[in-house]
Design an enzyme around this catalytic site. Sequence first.
Site, PDB file in Angstrom:
ATOM      1  N   ASP A   8       0.847  -1.187   0.000  1.00 16.39           N
ATOM      2  CA  ASP A   8       0.000   0.000   0.000  1.00 16.39           C
ATOM      3  C   ASP A   8       0.885   1.240   0.000  1.00 16.39           C
ATOM      4  O   ASP A   8       2.029   1.206   0.479  1.00 16.39           O
ATOM      5  CB  ASP A   8      -0.914   0.016   1.228  1.00 16.39           C
ATOM      6  CG  ASP A   8      -1.909   1.169   1.182  1.00 16.39           C
ATOM      7  OD1 ASP A   8      -2.612   1.304   0.159  1.00 16.39           O
ATOM      8  OD2 ASP A   8      -1.978   1.942   2.149  1.00 16.39           O
ATOM      9  N   GLU A  10       0.782   5.780   0.458  1.00 23.14           N
ATOM     10  CA  GLU A  10       0.075   7.027   0.725  1.00 23.14           C
ATOM     11  C   GLU A  10       0.729   8.098  -0.135  1.00 23.14           C
ATOM     12  O   GLU A  10       1.934   8.041  -0.407  1.00 23.14           O
ATOM     13  CB  GLU A  10       0.137   7.406   2.209  1.00 23.14           C
ATOM     14  CG  GLU A  10      -0.498   6.399   3.151  1.00 23.14           C
ATOM     15  CD  GLU A  10      -1.972   6.167   2.914  1.00 23.14           C
ATOM     16  OE1 GLU A  10      -2.637   7.071   2.356  1.00 23.14           O
ATOM     17  OE2 GLU A  10      -2.479   5.093   3.282  1.00 23.14           O
ATOM     18  N   GLU A  53      -6.258  18.187   1.968  1.00 26.60           N
ATOM     19  CA  GLU A  53      -7.122  17.025   1.704  1.00 26.60           C
ATOM     20  C   GLU A  53      -6.366  15.715   1.925  1.00 26.60           C
ATOM     21  O   GLU A  53      -6.910  14.763   2.490  1.00 26.60           O
ATOM     22  CB  GLU A  53      -7.654  17.072   0.266  1.00 26.60           C
ATOM     23  CG  GLU A  53      -8.560  18.244  -0.034  1.00 26.60           C
ATOM     24  CD  GLU A  53      -7.791  19.491  -0.437  1.00 26.60           C
ATOM     25  OE1 GLU A  53      -8.449  20.513  -0.732  1.00 26.60           O
ATOM     26  OE2 GLU A  53      -6.531  19.451  -0.478  1.00 26.60           O
ATOM     27  N   HIS A  58      -4.209  10.797   5.712  1.00 25.80           N
ATOM     28  CA  HIS A  58      -3.147   9.995   6.328  1.00 25.80           C
ATOM     29  C   HIS A  58      -2.409  10.665   7.483  1.00 25.80           C
ATOM     30  O   HIS A  58      -1.647  10.013   8.199  1.00 25.80           O
ATOM     31  CB  HIS A  58      -2.125   9.553   5.277  1.00 25.80           C
ATOM     32  CG  HIS A  58      -1.617  10.638   4.384  1.00 25.80           C
ATOM     33  ND1 HIS A  58      -0.979  11.769   4.849  1.00 25.80           N
ATOM     34  CD2 HIS A  58      -1.646  10.761   3.032  1.00 25.80           C
ATOM     35  CE1 HIS A  58      -0.626  12.537   3.834  1.00 25.80           C
ATOM     36  NE2 HIS A  58      -1.028  11.957   2.716  1.00 25.80           N
ATOM     37  N   HIS A 152      -5.516   6.499   7.467  1.00 26.90           N
ATOM     38  CA  HIS A 152      -4.857   5.598   6.537  1.00 26.90           C
ATOM     39  C   HIS A 152      -3.359   5.567   6.844  1.00 26.90           C
ATOM     40  O   HIS A 152      -2.750   6.603   7.096  1.00 26.90           O
ATOM     41  CB  HIS A 152      -5.058   6.080   5.090  1.00 26.90           C
ATOM     42  CG  HIS A 152      -6.443   5.864   4.583  1.00 26.90           C
ATOM     43  ND1 HIS A 152      -6.700   5.208   3.409  1.00 26.90           N
ATOM     44  CD2 HIS A 152      -7.648   6.202   5.097  1.00 26.90           C
ATOM     45  CE1 HIS A 152      -8.014   5.169   3.210  1.00 26.90           C
ATOM     46  NE2 HIS A 152      -8.599   5.774   4.233  1.00 26.90           N
ATOM     47  N   ASP A 157      -2.414  -0.658   6.730  1.00 27.64           N
ATOM     48  CA  ASP A 157      -3.372  -1.054   5.700  1.00 27.64           C
ATOM     49  C   ASP A 157      -2.910  -2.321   4.976  1.00 27.64           C
ATOM     50  O   ASP A 157      -3.737  -3.155   4.597  1.00 27.64           O
ATOM     51  CB  ASP A 157      -3.581   0.079   4.691  1.00 27.64           C
ATOM     52  CG  ASP A 157      -4.445   1.196   5.254  1.00 27.64           C
ATOM     53  OD1 ASP A 157      -4.848   1.101   6.430  1.00 27.64           O
ATOM     54  OD2 ASP A 157      -4.721   2.163   4.524  1.00 27.64           O
TER      55      ASP A 157
END
Length: 229
Positions: A8, A10, A53, A58, A152, A157
């Site tokens: 995963d 970010e 945003e 995260h 997140h 994750d």
Amino acid sequence: MSRQIVLDTETTGMDPATGDRIVEIGCVEMVDRMLTGNHFHVYINPERDMPVEAFNVHGLSEEFLSDKPVFAKIAQDFVNYIDGGELIIHNAAFDMKFLDHELENIGLKSLSSQCSVIDSLKVARDMYPGQRNSLDALCKRLGIDNSKRTLHGALLDSEILAQVYLVMTGGQDSLFGGDTAIEQSVEVSQNLMAALADTAKVPSDKTRVIYANADEVSAHDAFVAKFKK
């Protein structure tokens, strides 16, 4: 030996073509469907601002990332880690476009040209058509604890996705000493195995009992999974 890497990322936004960058990579390794504890995790300085945003998703601030290595510094370690593995990614197209962009920017081969990829979102949509198939929705549906996921995070994750993927694709890990959350999620399968084992322990005098080995159980799970789809 089958080696899979659950991955995963970010990022600062949605599109690397408009200047968005990766800020975190998290990976967990599975060998023959067993979590090994061999993780890869880095925070990355994106060399740009952090849109509010993205920060709200995260929680990684410009200040926090300012002293972290840039992607070029960690790229070879990352490539070495995933070498020879099959990638499992939720909504793979998103992460792959960022990883390919970052690698190609520093003159390395794209990830798409090096690895095969399983998109766990596609697996979920095939199994649960017309339903929500976000990671949180799948955790709720499959009984996997995601209470620590307040924001997140790439490594957390990935760990959660590994559990989700194992349960969705058969849950063999739980039958042979895997993660507790996975064991709970396939309680029905375990109860069935226990019932069969109890029956087999009381044969008549002339009955020959042949127990299924791990490969046979795995093949059976794969056969049953076809009907779940």
